[in-house]
Enzyme design. Structure first.
Site, short mmCIF file in Angstrom:
data_model
loop_
_atom_site.label_atom_id
_atom_site.label_comp_id
_atom_site.label_asym_id
_atom_site.label_seq_id
_atom_site.Cartn_x
_atom_site.Cartn_y
_atom_site.Cartn_z
N CYS A 1 19.59 -28.34 42.14
CA CYS A 1 18.41 -28.94 41.52
C CYS A 1 17.13 -28.49 42.22
CB CYS A 1 18.56 -30.46 41.51
SG CYS A 1 17.44 -31.30 40.38
N HIS B 1 24.04 -31.28 39.70
CA HIS B 1 24.43 -31.80 41.02
C HIS B 1 25.95 -31.87 41.17
CE1 HIS B 1 20.51 -33.02 42.69
NE2 HIS B 1 20.17 -33.32 41.46
N GLU C 1 27.48 -31.94 43.81
CA GLU C 1 27.75 -32.73 45.03
C GLU C 1 27.74 -34.23 44.78
OE1 GLU C 1 23.22 -32.55 44.99
OE2 GLU C 1 24.92 -31.36 44.27
#
Length: 287
Positions: free
Chosen positions: A105, A199, A201
């Site tokens: 991002c 994202h 993660e």
């Protein structure tokens, strides 16, 4: 020998503290957990370039890491405040160090601007919750960053800004109808960066926390009509994280194993470690 990573937190101190108060960890700390879950024994240092006077690695320090990862952020890069310009300068130094780098991002956006690309607000508005119908480009079909991903997939996401001008030496590897640049490789000053606008993660619990923190924004921008709707959505995400087998919730929110399975959701990070970090470390070891 253990792999050494530098995790670069994109947020200012206030935003870091708010996230930690709500989630128990800063973005950088939870990102480090994902890295250590993907590379057993990995050592992760954290840097805060948004802070004035932050102790950041010099050129030799950057070169000493096996990999560098950039997190998301609440900042907008076109504001060009000192908190932002310090991060752009650090990314330029990361390119010059030639250390393998990856970002999510904000990380993708910083890497684009540091290589003379540009980032602006998306005229289509915010992409929030999940980036839908992510699709490999022709170049992305054989790109190792997306190894194991299907041709079309979804991923956790929340962003208003997007890359609008690519660096001169860039390859888009995934796109969708909301943002043309959803995954890309940038090359600058001998360094190579892999990044995604979404994202991988984020656990669904962390995504839920972020949405709760942005309750007013969610209502103001029309995603929900009342705080109760935001919290109900966040509750569902948290429950799905705890119980991925909840078919009723997965059906309700249109998510599949690409989101619910941790190994699949974090695929790009795992591929970065396998195909960039470990390969580069092996090459360096032979020099």
């Amino acid at each position: 020998m253990a792999l050494r990573f530098l995790v670069v937190e994109g947020n200012t101190r206030g935003a870091r503290e708010a996230h930690k108060a709500a989630y128990g960890r800063m973005l950088s700390e939870s990102y480090a957990d994902v890295i250590q879950g993907s590379a057993k024994g990995a050592i992760c240092d954290i840097a805060f370039p948004a802070d004035e006077g932050a102790n950041l690695p010099d050129a030799a320090g950057l070169e000493s890491y096996d990999g560098i990862v950039l997190t998301g952020s609440h900042l907008s890069i076109y504001d060009r405040t000192p908190e932002i310009t310090r991060q752009i300068d650090l990314m330029r130094a990361i390119y010059a160090s030639r250390t393998p780098a990856f970002g999510s991002c904000w990380g993708l956006q910083v890497a684009a601007v540091a290589a003379d690309g540009d980032v602006q607000r998306n005229p289509l508005g915010r992409e929030v919750g999940f980036a839908r119908r992510l699709r490999r480009t022709e170049e992305g079909r054989g790109h190792p960053m997306l190894e194991g991903r299907p041709e079309v997939y979804d991923a956790p996401a929340i962003h208003l800004d997007m890359v609008t001008v690519l660096p001169k030496d860039a390859t888009i590897v995934a796109t969708n109808p909301v943002s043309a640049v959803q995954a890309a490789e940038f090359r600058q000053d001998g360094g190579t960066f892999w990044g995604v606008q979404y994202h991988p993660e984020f656990s669904l619990t962390e995504l839920a926390v972020i949405l709760r923190l942005r309750t007013e924004l969610m209502i103001r921008e029309g995603f929900c009509r009342a705080p109760e709707e935001v919290h109900a959505y966040a509750d569902d995400l948290t429950m799905l994280d705890r119980e991925p087998s909840r078919f009723d919730l997965a059906w309700r929110h249109g998510v599949d194993s690409e989101v619910l399975d941790t190994a699949r959701r974090t695929r790009e990070i795992r591929n970065f470690i396998e195909h960039r970090v470990k390969v580069e470390k092996s090459v360096r070891g032979r020099e």
